[in-house]
Design a protein around this motif. Structure first.
Motif, PDB file in Angstrom:
ATOM      1  N   ALA A 288      -3.889   1.814 -12.024  1.00 29.17           N
ATOM      2  CA  ALA A 288      -5.008   1.411 -11.177  1.00 29.17           C
ATOM      3  C   ALA A 288      -5.522   2.575 -10.354  1.00 29.17           C
ATOM      4  CB  ALA A 288      -4.589   0.269 -10.252  1.00 29.17           C
ATOM      5  N   VAL A 289      -6.768   2.465  -9.965  1.00 25.61           N
ATOM      6  CA  VAL A 289      -7.380   3.383  -9.007  1.00 25.61           C
ATOM      7  C   VAL A 289      -8.116   2.546  -7.968  1.00 25.61           C
ATOM      8  CG1 VAL A 289      -7.588   5.412 -10.478  1.00 25.61           C
ATOM      9  CG2 VAL A 289      -9.352   3.656 -10.565  1.00 25.61           C
ATOM     10  N   PHE A 290      -8.202   3.078  -6.759  1.00 27.67           N
ATOM     11  CA  PHE A 290      -8.772   2.320  -5.646  1.00 27.67           C
ATOM     12  C   PHE A 290      -9.784   3.180  -4.891  1.00 27.67           C
ATOM     13  CE2 PHE A 290      -4.490   0.754  -6.422  1.00 27.67           C
ATOM     14  CZ  PHE A 290      -4.682  -0.623  -6.509  1.00 27.67           C
ATOM     15  N   THR A 291     -10.515   2.509  -4.017  1.00 29.79           N
ATOM     16  CA  THR A 291     -11.505   3.191  -3.196  1.00 29.79           C
ATOM     17  C   THR A 291     -10.878   4.356  -2.421  1.00 29.79           C
ATOM     18  OG1 THR A 291     -13.146   2.897  -1.437  1.00 29.79           O
ATOM     19  CG2 THR A 291     -11.127   1.603  -1.260  1.00 29.79           C
ATOM     20  N   THR A 292     -11.692   5.391  -2.194  1.00 39.13           N
ATOM     21  CA  THR A 292     -11.258   6.492  -1.331  1.00 39.13           C
ATOM     22  C   THR A 292     -11.831   6.342   0.073  1.00 39.13           C
ATOM     23  OG1 THR A 292     -13.108   7.850  -2.107  1.00 39.13           O
ATOM     24  CG2 THR A 292     -10.986   8.120  -3.228  1.00 39.13           C
ATOM     25  N   ASN A 293     -12.528   5.231   0.315  1.00 39.51           N
ATOM     26  CA  ASN A 293     -13.011   4.929   1.657  1.00 39.51           C
ATOM     27  C   ASN A 293     -11.816   4.873   2.612  1.00 39.51           C
ATOM     28  OD1 ASN A 293     -14.224   3.668   3.978  1.00 39.51           O
ATOM     29  ND2 ASN A 293     -15.787   2.776   2.641  1.00 39.51           N
ATOM     30  N   LYS A 294     -11.960   5.441   3.809  1.00 38.23           N
ATOM     31  CA  LYS A 294     -10.874   5.407   4.791  1.00 38.23           C
ATOM     32  C   LYS A 294     -10.680   4.015   5.373  1.00 38.23           C
ATOM     33  CE  LYS A 294     -10.042   9.850   4.618  1.00 38.23           C
ATOM     34  NZ  LYS A 294      -8.815  10.387   4.020  1.00 38.23           N
ATOM     35  N   VAL A 295     -11.717   3.189   5.268  1.00 41.15           N
ATOM     36  CA  VAL A 295     -11.624   1.786   5.691  1.00 41.15           C
ATOM     37  C   VAL A 295     -11.389   0.956   4.435  1.00 41.15           C
ATOM     38  CG1 VAL A 295     -12.814  -0.147   6.787  1.00 41.15           C
ATOM     39  CG2 VAL A 295     -13.197   2.198   7.618  1.00 41.15           C
ATOM     40  N   VAL A 296     -10.230   0.331   4.342  1.00 36.26           N
ATOM     41  CA  VAL A 296      -9.885  -0.418   3.134  1.00 36.26           C
ATOM     42  C   VAL A 296      -9.525  -1.852   3.471  1.00 36.26           C
ATOM     43  CG1 VAL A 296      -9.112   1.623   1.882  1.00 36.26           C
ATOM     44  CG2 VAL A 296      -7.466   0.326   3.218  1.00 36.26           C
ATOM     45  N   ALA A 297      -9.799  -2.724   2.522  1.00 38.14           N
ATOM     46  CA  ALA A 297      -9.507  -4.142   2.685  1.00 38.14           C
ATOM     47  C   ALA A 297      -8.018  -4.420   2.518  1.00 38.14           C
ATOM     48  CB  ALA A 297     -10.298  -4.943   1.661  1.00 38.14           C
ATOM     49  N   ALA A 298      -7.578  -5.546   3.080  1.00 40.22           N
ATOM     50  CA  ALA A 298      -6.170  -5.932   2.983  1.00 40.22           C
ATOM     51  C   ALA A 298      -5.683  -6.006   1.533  1.00 40.22           C
ATOM     52  CB  ALA A 298      -5.954  -7.272   3.694  1.00 40.22           C
ATOM     53  N   PRO A 299      -6.458  -6.582   0.598  1.00 39.33           N
ATOM     54  CA  PRO A 299      -5.982  -6.626  -0.789  1.00 39.33           C
ATOM     55  C   PRO A 299      -5.735  -5.250  -1.389  1.00 39.33           C
ATOM     56  CG  PRO A 299      -7.827  -8.119  -0.479  1.00 39.33           C
ATOM     57  CD  PRO A 299      -7.737  -7.292   0.754  1.00 39.33           C
ATOM     58  N   VAL A 300      -6.547  -4.268  -0.998  1.00 41.92           N
ATOM     59  CA  VAL A 300      -6.353  -2.906  -1.503  1.00 41.92           C
ATOM     60  C   VAL A 300      -5.036  -2.334  -0.989  1.00 41.92           C
ATOM     61  CG1 VAL A 300      -7.226  -0.539  -1.434  1.00 41.92           C
ATOM     62  CG2 VAL A 300      -8.806  -2.440  -1.828  1.00 41.92           C
ATOM     63  N   VAL A 301      -4.751  -2.545   0.294  1.00 45.07           N
ATOM     64  CA  VAL A 301      -3.498  -2.058   0.882  1.00 45.07           C
ATOM     65  C   VAL A 301      -2.305  -2.637   0.122  1.00 45.07           C
ATOM     66  CG1 VAL A 301      -2.060  -2.046   2.953  1.00 45.07           C
ATOM     67  CG2 VAL A 301      -4.543  -1.763   3.154  1.00 45.07           C
ATOM     68  N   ILE A 302      -2.362  -3.927  -0.143  1.00 42.68           N
ATOM     69  CA  ILE A 302      -1.246  -4.597  -0.818  1.00 42.68           C
ATOM     70  C   ILE A 302      -1.111  -4.132  -2.263  1.00 42.68           C
ATOM     71  CG2 ILE A 302      -0.417  -6.848  -1.642  1.00 42.68           C
ATOM     72  CD1 ILE A 302      -1.863  -8.037   0.886  1.00 42.68           C
ATOM     73  N   SER A 303      -2.223  -4.148  -2.999  1.00 42.90           N
ATOM     74  CA  SER A 303      -2.165  -3.809  -4.424  1.00 42.90           C
ATOM     75  C   SER A 303      -1.848  -2.338  -4.646  1.00 42.90           C
ATOM     76  CB  SER A 303      -3.491  -4.181  -5.102  1.00 42.90           C
ATOM     77  OG  SER A 303      -3.686  -5.577  -5.079  1.00 42.90           O
ATOM     78  N   ARG A 304      -2.359  -1.479  -3.781  1.00 40.42           N
ATOM     79  CA  ARG A 304      -2.104  -0.049  -3.913  1.00 40.42           C
ATOM     80  C   ARG A 304      -0.604   0.246  -3.811  1.00 40.42           C
ATOM     81  NH1 ARG A 304      -6.145   3.376  -0.408  1.00 40.42           N
ATOM     82  NH2 ARG A 304      -4.895   2.510   1.287  1.00 40.42           N
ATOM     83  N   GLU A 305       0.093  -0.520  -2.984  1.00 41.90           N
ATOM     84  CA  GLU A 305       1.541  -0.345  -2.844  1.00 41.90           C
ATOM     85  C   GLU A 305       2.283  -0.942  -4.037  1.00 41.90           C
ATOM     86  OE1 GLU A 305       5.043   0.989  -1.375  1.00 41.90           O
ATOM     87  OE2 GLU A 305       3.042   1.448  -0.597  1.00 41.90           O
ATOM     88  N   ARG A 306       1.836  -2.116  -4.479  1.00 42.34           N
ATOM     89  CA  ARG A 306       2.567  -2.814  -5.542  1.00 42.34           C
ATOM     90  C   ARG A 306       2.421  -2.128  -6.900  1.00 42.34           C
ATOM     91  NH1 ARG A 306       1.574  -9.251  -3.911  1.00 42.34           N
ATOM     92  NH2 ARG A 306       2.877  -9.149  -2.022  1.00 42.34           N
ATOM     93  N   VAL A 307       1.298  -1.462  -7.172  1.00 44.17           N
ATOM     94  CA  VAL A 307       1.139  -0.835  -8.483  1.00 44.17           C
ATOM     95  C   VAL A 307       2.042   0.388  -8.648  1.00 44.17           C
ATOM     96  CG1 VAL A 307      -1.236  -1.607  -8.824  1.00 44.17           C
ATOM     97  CG2 VAL A 307      -0.815   0.615  -7.763  1.00 44.17           C
ATOM     98  N   LYS A 308       2.625   0.848  -7.551  1.00 43.28           N
ATOM     99  CA  LYS A 308       3.526   2.007  -7.649  1.00 43.28           C
ATOM    100  C   LYS A 308       4.731   1.716  -8.540  1.00 43.28           C
ATOM    101  CE  LYS A 308       2.358   3.968  -3.119  1.00 43.28           C
ATOM    102  NZ  LYS A 308       2.864   4.283  -1.746  1.00 43.28           N
ATOM    103  N   SER A 309       5.065   0.428  -8.694  1.00 42.81           N
ATOM    104  CA  SER A 309       6.182   0.051  -9.564  1.00 42.81           C
ATOM    105  C   SER A 309       5.846   0.265 -11.034  1.00 42.81           C
ATOM    106  CB  SER A 309       6.556  -1.417  -9.337  1.00 42.81           C
ATOM    107  OG  SER A 309       5.535  -2.271  -9.852  1.00 42.81           O
ATOM    108  N   GLY A 310       4.542   0.286 -11.340  1.00 45.05           N
ATOM    109  CA  GLY A 310       4.103   0.498 -12.719  1.00 45.05           C
ATOM    110  C   GLY A 310       4.038  -0.736 -13.571  1.00 45.05           C
TER     111      GLY A 310
END
Length: 393
Positions: free
Chosen positions: A36-58
């Motif tokens: 996955a790839v996500f926004t580079t905006n410094k202001v991010v939505a809660a779902p982005v914060v959660i998913s960005r962490e969870r995809v680290k598992s692969g």
């Protein structure tokens, strides 16, 4: 051929207003590799914060996505709400919370209507046996005027596989990772390291090469899930099968990206901006983005005004190396300027005819090197202002 091992569902939860699908679920019956790839905006939505962490598992099993509310700039409550919705969904699916990704799109700064959201989760899970990816594409629309889908079939080791994807986006579009969302699913077995590399490259040549209005969303998310249910030998980097898979991935993402531009809010034109002869590929892309985002250029496209001066000006302030005495500009095959000099009234008349088309190309030759890049953009019409003036009402 049917995509194996994936199920889809979408329901009307009336998250923003009733009358349309707005809550969707993608579920893999077996664990899937994810990139996955996500926004580079410094202001991010809660779902982005959660998913960005969870995809680290692969890996993951499911994606929960809603439209009508971005759940961005909603503080601690927004994070708690996203986690709560995810937990209810994972429990209903019988999977771990960590195996569920979340995405949202819609109005920024408003709390999720949790009562409506929660009521939709069980029907969403119950509908997995009957839902389609087409319904998912409809559920993620906001100001989109049509659902965006693409499919390709491939083969690895004599085994056929499917690659399918959806996207949404019409305004707040200049992904820079990657409002836009895009979700791809494949039943191919793909090495996870290669999947991450291939997906990032495909995004760079597609979603990172489009712009509607130059705005990068708080919620941009693009991801691919590969569950291997097709049963093919694992596709690994450096093989013919990997090259073929990457080609299909590029095709699907570029098609979805072009659909987003063509559906740009109020858009009447689809324009390919090609810059060549730059010092580097990076400089070519920077110059192309400058032209593609220029309000004066975009309004000239809408007015069918062959005002090439606005284009060379946008190149000039882009920050890349430019020699104005070398620049050439073409509208399709019509040479508007050569070596920085206007080709005259006949060229303008022919250029204006090009701009009357719904789709056309602008080529800018800097004649300084071998760098080349393409950016896809739209015009800027009266309707863009109307749509965005009324967006929250």
């Amino acid at each position: 051929m049917k995509l194996k091992g994936f199920k889809f569902s979408a329901v009307e939860a009336a998250i923003k207003k009733p009358g349309r699908l707005d809550l969707a679920l993608i579920f893999s019956e077996i664990p899937a590799h994810v990139a996955a790839v996500f926004t580079t905006n410094k202001v991010v939505a809660a779902p982005v914060v959660i998913s960005r962490e969870r995809v680290k598992s692969g890996s993951c099993r499911a994606l929960l996505v809603n439209s009508g509310n971005a759940n961005a700039c909603t503080g601690e409550q927004g994070m708690a709400d996203a986690l709560s919705c995810g937990r209810r969904t994972s429990e209903a699916l019988g999977i771990s919370d960590e195996d569920l990704l979340i995405a949202s799109t819609g109005v920024i700064g408003q709390a999720l209507p949790m009562d409506r959201f929660k009521k939709g989760i069980q029907p969403l899970v119950d509908g997995l046996s009957m839902g389609t990816l087409e319904q998912v594409s409809e559920a993620i629309m906001t100001t989109d005027t049509f659902p965006k889908l693409e499919r390709r079939s491939g083969e690895a080791g004599g085994v056929s596989y499917e690659l399918q994807g959806v996207a949404k986006g019409a305004g707040m579009i200049e992904p820079n990772m990657a409002t836009m969302l895009s979700f791809l699913v494949t039943d191919a077995a793909v090495d996870p390291a290669f999947l991450r590399e291939a997906f990032a490259g495909a995004v760079d040549g597609s979603f990172n090469a489009i712009t509607v209005d130059g705005d990068t969303s708080t919620n941009d998310t693009a991801l691919v899930m590969a569950n291997g249910a097709a049963g093919n030998p694992v596709i690994k980097a450096g093989t013919p099968e990997a090259a073929a898979f990457k080609a299909l991935l590029d095709e699907v993402l570029l098609s979805l990206a072009k659909q987003i531009v063509k559906d740009g809010e109020g858009a009447t034109k689809f324009v390919q901006i090609r810059v060549k002869g730059a010092r580097s590929q990076a400089e070519a892309k920077k110059a192309a983005k400058s032209v593609a985002n220029s309000l004066l250029v975009k309004t000239a496209f809408f007015g069918q005004d062959a005002n090439w001066g606005r284009i060379i000006a946008a190149v000039g302030y882009s920050g890349v190396d430019v020699d104005p005495n070398r620049v050439g500009i073409l509208f399709d095959d019509v040479v508007m300027a050569a070596n920085g000099v206007f080709r005259g009234g006949d060229a303008e008349a022919a250029g204006s005819e090009v701009l009357k088309q719904k789709e056309f190309n602008v080529t800018i030759d800097l004649q300084l090197g071998s760098g080349e890049a393409v950016v896809y953009t739209s015009d800027l019409s009266y309707d863009y202002v109307r749509i965005n003036a009324d967006y929250r009402t």
